[in-house]
Scaffold this active site. Structure first.
Site, short mmCIF file in Angstrom:
data_model
loop_
_atom_site.label_atom_id
_atom_site.label_comp_id
_atom_site.label_asym_id
_atom_site.label_seq_id
_atom_site.Cartn_x
_atom_site.Cartn_y
_atom_site.Cartn_z
N LYS A 204 -10.30 3.77 -0.20
CA LYS A 204 -9.21 3.94 -1.50
C LYS A 204 -9.81 2.68 -2.50
O LYS A 204 -9.56 3.45 -3.71
CB LYS A 204 -7.83 3.55 -1.32
N ARG B 168 7.45 -1.16 4.24
CA ARG B 168 6.63 -0.96 3.72
C ARG B 168 7.50 0.56 3.70
O ARG B 168 7.92 1.20 4.13
CB ARG B 168 5.59 -1.24 3.39
C1 LIG Z 1 -4.67 0.78 2.49
C2 LIG Z 1 -4.23 0.67 3.64
C3 LIG Z 1 -5.11 0.18 4.41
C4 LIG Z 1 -6.62 -0.47 4.33
O1 LIG Z 1 -6.09 -1.72 4.26
P1 LIG Z 1 -7.36 -2.98 3.90
O2 LIG Z 1 -5.84 -4.17 4.28
O3 LIG Z 1 -8.14 -2.40 2.93
O4 LIG Z 1 -7.82 -3.12 5.66
C5 LIG Z 1 -4.88 0.68 6.38
N1 LIG Z 1 -3.56 1.16 6.16
C6 LIG Z 1 -2.60 1.52 5.61
C7 LIG Z 1 -1.44 2.57 5.85
C8 LIG Z 1 -3.05 1.32 3.58
O5 LIG Z 1 -1.77 1.56 3.12
#
Ligand SMILES: *Cc1c(COP(=O)(O)O)cnc(C)c1O
Length: 359
Positions: free
Chosen positions: A42, A137
């Site tokens: 992302k 969240r």
């Molecule tokens: C963004 C996200 C991740 C990845 O997080 P990082 O800190 O970049 O490793 C993993 N799981 C979910 C649900 C996320 O939204």
């Protein structure tokens, strides 16, 4: 400073080799623990080049929070499993069924809609149910999850794949032995109730690495979704480098459009600036100030580390103002910055920033 006139500015220089090495090392270290890695794309808008590098480093699946990014990867002929890691919008159910292999879910209405859509096109769609462990969240409250699993199991064309949790995002709740045991215990208890062994118990994101790599008992956790750690080589809980990883895969280059000796303090009556109130300015007399053609619209100026001897003094939508060291800097010079996660995310998303792959 660099002066290559053939390259566009501002630009983000992306070292794919460093990202691949970071991913390979994390995948290997977690494999020893029985944990598979979902490579999260992302922060790069689902960049197919980065996705391919992650796959060649051994991630077993990709994941992204936006269906548009997943479609971008599918259009680039990426056929690996891709998980939508944000609970699907009702208005995007059809695209989710078409392009995502699995989605993270917390709402039965959404899972029902996924089932209906999947039946129409004769596809199966995988579901991971997210458990709320305190970060507040996404997540189903622990007392409600059994009922939702039970209903999910009844739905045609829906495959229940397992459960997951996500910490350290909204509230910074640290993944630890206690909350990870809660997730493991929930997996064991659901398995016992429904008489299966779920495939996936996903412990969270890069913030889980400290726990996962040190813990002697990882319980049922067999997957992590990693993004920041292999891009920046940092532990998001401390923003300290992770041993053995590169922290320099990304460099943001911006161009000097003004270079003058100016006073440190503004003059005139002072109200709010374009981006609200400002901290007090320390008086440094007349200093060498350079103006760069990059701003809040392109990146998060507060998340940039300038070269040694330089200091970011301020920013507006389209400009960053930097205090330069003694030697004068010429118009047209490029200045390089190291972005943090927020600065990287915005730069990656900005159409004004050229993405430039180096090896
Ligand atoms: C963004 C996200 C991740 C990845 O997080 P990082 O800190 O970049 O490793 C993993 N799981 C979910 C649900 C996320 O939204």
């Amino acid at each position: 400073m660099s002066d290559d006139k053939n390259l566009k500015t501002p630009r983000l220089e992306i070292n794919l080799h460093k990202i691949q090495e970071n991913a390979r090392i994390l995948v290997e270290n977690l494999a020893v623990k029985g944990i598979s890695v979902t490579g999260i794309t992302k922060a790069s808008l689902g960049c197919p080049k980065i996705a391919k590098v992650l796959l060649s480093a051994g991630v077993n699946a990709l994941g992204d929070s936006r269906i548009q990014n997943i479609m971008r990867m599918r259009n680039a002929d990426i056929t690996a499993p891709i998980t939508l890691i944000r609970t699907p919008m009702m208005s995007q159910i059809e695209q989710v069924v078409e392009h995502a292999t699995i989605s993270f879910n917390t709402e039965l209405d959404v899972i029902n809609a996924l089932s209906e859509s999947a039946q129409k096109v004769g596809k199966n769609h995988g579901i991971i149910l997210m458990l709320e462990l305190g970060d507040l969240r996404e997540g189903i409250m622990p007392e409600d999850i059994e009922g939702i699993v039970s209903k999910t199991l009844e739905l045609p064309n829906i495959k229940f794949k397992g459960i997951g949790a996500n910490l350290a995002c909204r509230s910074g709740v640290v993944p630890d032995a206690k909350n990870m045991k809660e997730l493991s215990d929930m997996a064991n208890s659901l398995d016992a109730i429904f008489g299966f062994k779920m495939d996936i118990v996903s412990g969270g994101n890069s913030a889980n690495l400290g726990w996962a790599l040190k813990s002697l008992n990882i319980g049922r956790i067999n997957n992590l979704c990693l993004g920041e750690s292999f891009l920046l080589g940092l532990d998001p809980l401390t923003r300290k480098p992770i041993e053995g990883l590169y922290t320099s895969a990304f460099t943001l280059m911006a161009e000097v459009i003004e270079s003058k000796i100016k006073p440190t303090k503004p003059w005139g009556k002072i109200g709010q600036s374009a981006f609200g109130k400002l901290p007090p300015i320390k008086e440094q007399g007349n200093i060498s100030q350079i103006l760069l053609a990059i701003g809040e619209q392109d990146t998060d100026p507060s998340g940039l580390t300038p070269p040694l001897g330089m200091e970011i003094l301020g920013a507006s939508s389209d400009h960053i103002i930097v205090k330069a060291d003694k030697h004068s800097i010429t118009i047209g010079n490029k200045i390089s910055f190291k972005p943090n996660y927020a600065a990287l995310l915005r730069a990656m998303t900005s159409p004004f920033i050229e993405k430039c792959f180096i090896s």
